[in-house]
Design a protein around this motif. Structure first.
Motif, PDB file in Angstrom:
ATOM      1  N   ASP A  21     -70.152  58.688  28.793  1.00 22.60           N
ATOM      2  CA  ASP A  21     -71.547  59.133  29.441  1.00 22.60           C
ATOM      3  C   ASP A  21     -72.967  58.567  28.522  1.00 22.60           C
ATOM      4  N   LYS A  22     -72.423  58.066  27.266  1.00 24.84           N
ATOM      5  CA  LYS A  22     -74.312  58.137  26.591  1.00 24.84           C
ATOM      6  C   LYS A  22     -74.916  57.040  27.691  1.00 24.84           C
ATOM      7  N   PRO A  23     -76.500  56.661  26.770  1.00 24.74           N
ATOM      8  CA  PRO A  23     -77.394  55.836  27.464  1.00 24.74           C
ATOM      9  C   PRO A  23     -76.615  55.337  27.262  1.00 24.74           C
ATOM     10  N   TYR A  24     -77.387  53.771  27.767  1.00 28.15           N
ATOM     11  CA  TYR A  24     -76.668  52.158  27.330  1.00 28.15           C
ATOM     12  C   TYR A  24     -77.663  51.412  27.997  1.00 28.15           C
ATOM     13  N   GLY A  25     -77.396  50.241  27.247  1.00 25.36           N
ATOM     14  CA  GLY A  25     -78.204  49.228  27.795  1.00 25.36           C
ATOM     15  C   GLY A  25     -77.794  47.421  28.192  1.00 25.36           C
ATOM     16  N   THR A  26     -77.951  46.868  28.951  1.00 24.82           N
ATOM     17  CA  THR A  26     -77.273  45.737  29.437  1.00 24.82           C
ATOM     18  C   THR A  26     -77.851  44.847  29.624  1.00 24.82           C
ATOM     19  N   ILE A  27     -76.604  43.914  28.793  1.00 24.46           N
ATOM     20  CA  ILE A  27     -77.333  42.037  28.521  1.00 24.46           C
ATOM     21  C   ILE A  27     -76.689  41.511  29.621  1.00 24.46           C
ATOM     22  N   HIS A  28     -77.394  41.417  30.940  1.00 23.79           N
ATOM     23  CA  HIS A  28     -77.420  40.164  31.888  1.00 23.79           C
ATOM     24  C   HIS A  28     -77.997  38.620  31.803  1.00 23.79           C
ATOM     25  N   ARG A  29     -77.432  37.514  32.317  1.00 25.49           N
ATOM     26  CA  ARG A  29     -78.222  36.547  32.585  1.00 25.49           C
ATOM     27  C   ARG A  29     -77.861  35.859  31.082  1.00 25.49           C
ATOM     28  N   ILE A  30     -77.302  35.948  30.089  1.00 25.98           N
ATOM     29  CA  ILE A  30     -78.153  35.451  29.123  1.00 25.98           C
ATOM     30  C   ILE A  30     -77.286  33.779  29.186  1.00 25.98           C
ATOM     31  N   ALA A  31     -77.972  33.214  28.415  1.00 32.43           N
ATOM     32  CA  ALA A  31     -77.359  31.459  28.642  1.00 32.43           C
ATOM     33  C   ALA A  31     -78.632  31.435  27.555  1.00 32.43           C
ATOM     34  N   SER A  32     -77.778  30.101  26.908  1.00 34.70           N
ATOM     35  CA  SER A  32     -78.280  28.985  25.967  1.00 34.70           C
ATOM     36  C   SER A  32     -78.260  27.454  26.252  1.00 34.70           C
ATOM     37  N   ASP A  33     -78.814  26.821  25.369  1.00 32.99           N
ATOM     38  CA  ASP A  33     -79.840  25.691  25.804  1.00 32.99           C
ATOM     39  C   ASP A  33     -78.432  24.701  25.174  1.00 32.99           C
ATOM     40  N   GLY A  34     -77.228  25.002  24.741  1.00 31.28           N
ATOM     41  CA  GLY A  34     -76.520  24.527  23.662  1.00 31.28           C
ATOM     42  C   GLY A  34     -77.144  24.143  22.703  1.00 31.28           C
ATOM     43  N   GLN A  35     -77.858  22.986  22.781  1.00 32.26           N
ATOM     44  CA  GLN A  35     -78.587  22.707  20.935  1.00 32.26           C
ATOM     45  C   GLN A  35     -78.152  23.798  19.876  1.00 32.26           C
ATOM     46  N   THR A  36     -78.214  25.000  19.870  1.00 29.61           N
ATOM     47  CA  THR A  36     -77.781  25.961  18.942  1.00 29.61           C
ATOM     48  C   THR A  36     -77.033  27.405  19.001  1.00 29.61           C
ATOM     49  N   LYS A  37     -75.906  27.133  18.364  1.00 29.33           N
ATOM     50  CA  LYS A  37     -75.721  28.208  18.218  1.00 29.33           C
ATOM     51  C   LYS A  37     -75.511  29.144  17.741  1.00 29.33           C
ATOM     52  N   GLY A  38     -74.818  30.570  18.508  1.00 27.23           N
ATOM     53  CA  GLY A  38     -74.847  31.870  17.045  1.00 27.23           C
ATOM     54  C   GLY A  38     -76.305  32.768  18.714  1.00 27.23           C
ATOM     55  N   ILE A  39     -76.229  31.535  19.245  1.00 26.36           N
ATOM     56  CA  ILE A  39     -77.604  32.618  20.212  1.00 26.36           C
ATOM     57  C   ILE A  39     -77.152  33.647  21.394  1.00 26.36           C
ATOM     58  N   PHE A  40     -75.142  34.353  21.424  1.00 28.85           N
ATOM     59  CA  PHE A  40     -75.230  35.303  21.292  1.00 28.85           C
ATOM     60  C   PHE A  40     -75.433  36.654  20.544  1.00 28.85           C
ATOM     61  N   THR A  41     -74.872  35.139  19.457  1.00 29.04           N
ATOM     62  CA  THR A  41     -74.574  36.721  18.569  1.00 29.04           C
ATOM     63  C   THR A  41     -75.899  37.268  18.096  1.00 29.04           C
ATOM     64  N   LYS A  42     -77.403  36.293  18.422  1.00 24.09           N
ATOM     65  CA  LYS A  42     -78.522  36.392  17.997  1.00 24.09           C
ATOM     66  C   LYS A  42     -79.092  37.664  19.227  1.00 24.09           C
ATOM     67  N   CYS A  43     -78.883  37.338  20.400  1.00 21.84           N
ATOM     68  CA  CYS A  43     -79.033  38.275  21.837  1.00 21.84           C
ATOM     69  C   CYS A  43     -78.262  39.808  21.683  1.00 21.84           C
ATOM     70  N   PHE A  44     -77.530  39.877  21.466  1.00 23.34           N
ATOM     71  CA  PHE A  44     -76.517  40.945  20.949  1.00 23.34           C
ATOM     72  C   PHE A  44     -77.190  41.279  20.282  1.00 23.34           C
ATOM     73  N   ALA A  45     -77.951  41.178  18.549  1.00 20.34           N
ATOM     74  CA  ALA A  45     -78.238  41.560  17.982  1.00 20.34           C
ATOM     75  C   ALA A  45     -79.715  42.567  17.623  1.00 20.34           C
ATOM     76  N   TYR A  46     -80.404  41.915  18.732  1.00 16.74           N
ATOM     77  CA  TYR A  46     -81.714  42.675  19.646  1.00 16.74           C
ATOM     78  C   TYR A  46     -80.992  43.768  20.048  1.00 16.74           C
TER      79      TYR A  46
END
Length: 163
Positions: free
Chosen positions: A86-111
């Motif tokens: 039950d530790k404090p957490y953050g949630t990623i929701h509604r993540i999307a990419s325009d399909g033109q750049t690879k690694g969008i999830f990796t960048k958002c996750f790192a943030y």
């Protein structure tokens, strides 16, 4: 570059979501977001709360996601599994990419990881792409949760302590 979204970004953000919805439909997941999710009013609310972020490349918005710190009401009940703690957490929701750049999830996750040590995310059972991406990044499947409309989602958690 990841930065908070602004209202002036809405046309570009909505264009990214339109591309993502098309991709989802073409890859066997037409019902998770349908033709209109996320709605304009939800995006405006996310911006006003400081919870919507964009991923830019050379000044062009290539990705978008909501990052919400604190308890997510849809995660209060989980079945077919459990949250690891039950530790404090953050949630990623509604993540999307325009399909033109690879690694969008990796960048958002790192943030997200730069903000919180525990990250949760969920996805539709038909969203094989997202299931693959989150598992590749070390998220552990925790069970099934239900979103506001009552539909089930596969829930995951990432912990810096136990990647």
């Amino acid at each position: 570059m990841i930065r908070p979204a602004q209202k002036c970004d809405l046309p570009a953000i909505e264009a990214v979501y339109a591309v993502a919805r098309g991709y989802m439909a073409r890859t066997g997941n037409p019902s998770q977001w349908g033709n209109i999710y996320p709605k304009h009013d939800l995006l405006v609310s996310d911006i006003e709360k400081g919870e919507l972020f964009v991923c830019e490349e050379e000044g062009v918005i290539r990705g978008v996601f909501a990052f919400i710190v604190g308890d997510d009401p849809t995660y209060a009940y989980i079945e077919d599994g459990k949250w690891p703690h039950d530790k404090p957490y953050g949630t990623i929701h509604r993540i999307a990419s325009d399909g033109q750049t690879k690694g969008i999830f990796t960048k958002c996750f790192a943030y997200a990881l730069s903000q919180m040590d525990e990250i949760r995310i969920d996805t539709h059972h038909d969203n094989k792409t997202m299931q693959h991406v989150v598992e590749k990044h070390g998220f552990k499947r925790c069970g099934i949760i239900y979103v506001q409309d009552g539909s089930p989602r596969i829930a995951y958690q990432y912990s810096k302590e136990n990647p």
